[in-house]
Write an enzyme that holds these catalytic residues in place. Structure first.
Site, PDB file in Angstrom:
ATOM      1  CB  SER A   1      84.801  13.060  10.099  1.00  0.00           C
ATOM      2  OG  SER A   1      83.809  14.228  10.101  1.00  0.00           O
TER       3      SER A   1
ATOM      4  CG  ASP B   1      84.188  15.461  17.794  1.00  0.00           C
ATOM      5  OD1 ASP B   1      83.534  16.416  17.149  1.00  0.00           O
ATOM      6  OD2 ASP B   1      84.758  14.471  17.152  1.00  0.00           O
TER       7      ASP B   1
ATOM      8  CG  HIS C   1      85.203  16.306  14.231  1.00  0.00           C
ATOM      9  ND1 HIS C   1      84.733  15.177  14.764  1.00  0.00           N
ATOM     10  CD2 HIS C   1      85.202  16.456  12.795  1.00  0.00           C
ATOM     11  CE1 HIS C   1      84.189  14.437  13.359  1.00  0.00           C
ATOM     12  NE2 HIS C   1      84.396  15.159  12.371  1.00  0.00           N
TER      13      HIS C   1
END
Length: 296
Positions: free
Chosen positions: A173, A229, A285
């Protein structure tokens, strides 16, 4: 180990694609053994969410237990204004590991979709000699700058202490974005002959076309995206952001597809699978990435 990873994302033509992934000849399925090569790095990226106290003691539950021989050297960040980070040595892989903390998916979505960010040049003090054509997300650049010199010092210390010339950078991320910038930064300050590899999970777009081209020409990057995602398709290409090559996309079936080129538009890759942010699922995610869900 680097050669195995290189074969995974560069030598994909040698892999036998499953029928589900054979429609486009250039998109190839990774074998189970190739997928498993990433497992220790996935755990290292997940460990990025643990506090400096935990990572410096290497006492963080399943994440640390997955890489039990790791030798921590330095940790930092406060998990708020500065993302957690840690540096240490893996004797089994014979590499320095550098990891950065990610962030909550909803917070990450805001960071890459709000209008308060822009493309900017890299700080010439940290990144001397790079072309002024290279531009990156200002927020990601700021996050990387917050820890850059501390990370560099820790990497140098670890290289000296353990006698290795291999550096592996991981993150998920926001941590993947900071890690990618570290991957441009560290080679500018470390000795010739040092080898580098970068493995990012749920990586957002970090910079412009010139940045993506620089990464392709100078780095060994794999960025792994999970199913639908939406974070990896942000910020949008219409804003001038471009992904470097090196994508691996985890299909709904669980197969991993190596997607060649920058922002491959195939529906077997993230750009084609999630054409707009509302087509995505934020629950994807954090993973799982081969059974591993990000978080400490």
């Amino acid at each position: 180990m680097f050669s195995v990873l290189a074969a995974t994302f560069l030598g994909v033509t040698a892999v036998q694609a499953s029928p589900a992934l054979s429609a486009r000849q250039l998109i190839t399925a990774l074998t189970t053994s190739q997928i498993d090569v990433f497992t220790p790095y996935t755990y290292y990226a997940s460990t990025g969410y643990c506090t400096p106290t935990q990572t410096l003691a290497w006492d963080c539950g399943a994440n640390c237990e997955a890489n039990p021989d790791f030798k921590p050297v330095a940790s930092g960040g406060n998990g708020d204004s500065v993302q957690y980070w840690y540096v240490g040595y893996d004797p089994n892989l014979d590499t320095v590991v550098v990891a950065h903390q990610g962030t909550n998916p909803s917070e990450m979505e805001s960071l890459v979709t709000d209008a308060d960010f822009f493309l900017t040049n890299l700080d010439s003090t940290l990144f001397p000699g790079l072309s002024s054509d290279i531009e990156v997300h200002n927020g990601f650049a700021s996050g990387q700058a917050d820890t850059a010199t501390d990370v560099l010092a820790a990497v140098k210390q670890t290289m000296l202490e353990y006698g290795t010339t291999s550096i592996t950078m991981v993150g998920h991320s926001l941590g993947a974005a900071i890690t990618l910038l570290d991957s441009v930064y560290l080679p500018l300050w470390l000795p010739a002959g040092t080898t580098f590899q970068t493995i990012g999970y749920g990586l957002p777009r970090v910079g412009n076309q010139a940045f993506a081209n620089y990464v392709d020409a100078n780095l060994h990057l794999t960025h792994i995206n999970n199913e639908e995602d939406p974070i990896p398709i942000c910020p949008g290409m219409f804003m001038g952001f471009v992904h470097p090559s090196g994508e691996v996309h985890i299909q709904d079936s669980g197969e991993w597809a190596a997607c060649p080129g920058q922002d491959n538009p195939s529906t077997q890759c993230i750009v084609g699978d999630v054409p707009e942010i509302w087509d995505g699922n934020l629950d994807d995610h954090d993973g799982p990435y081969n059974g591993i869900t990000m978080g400490c």
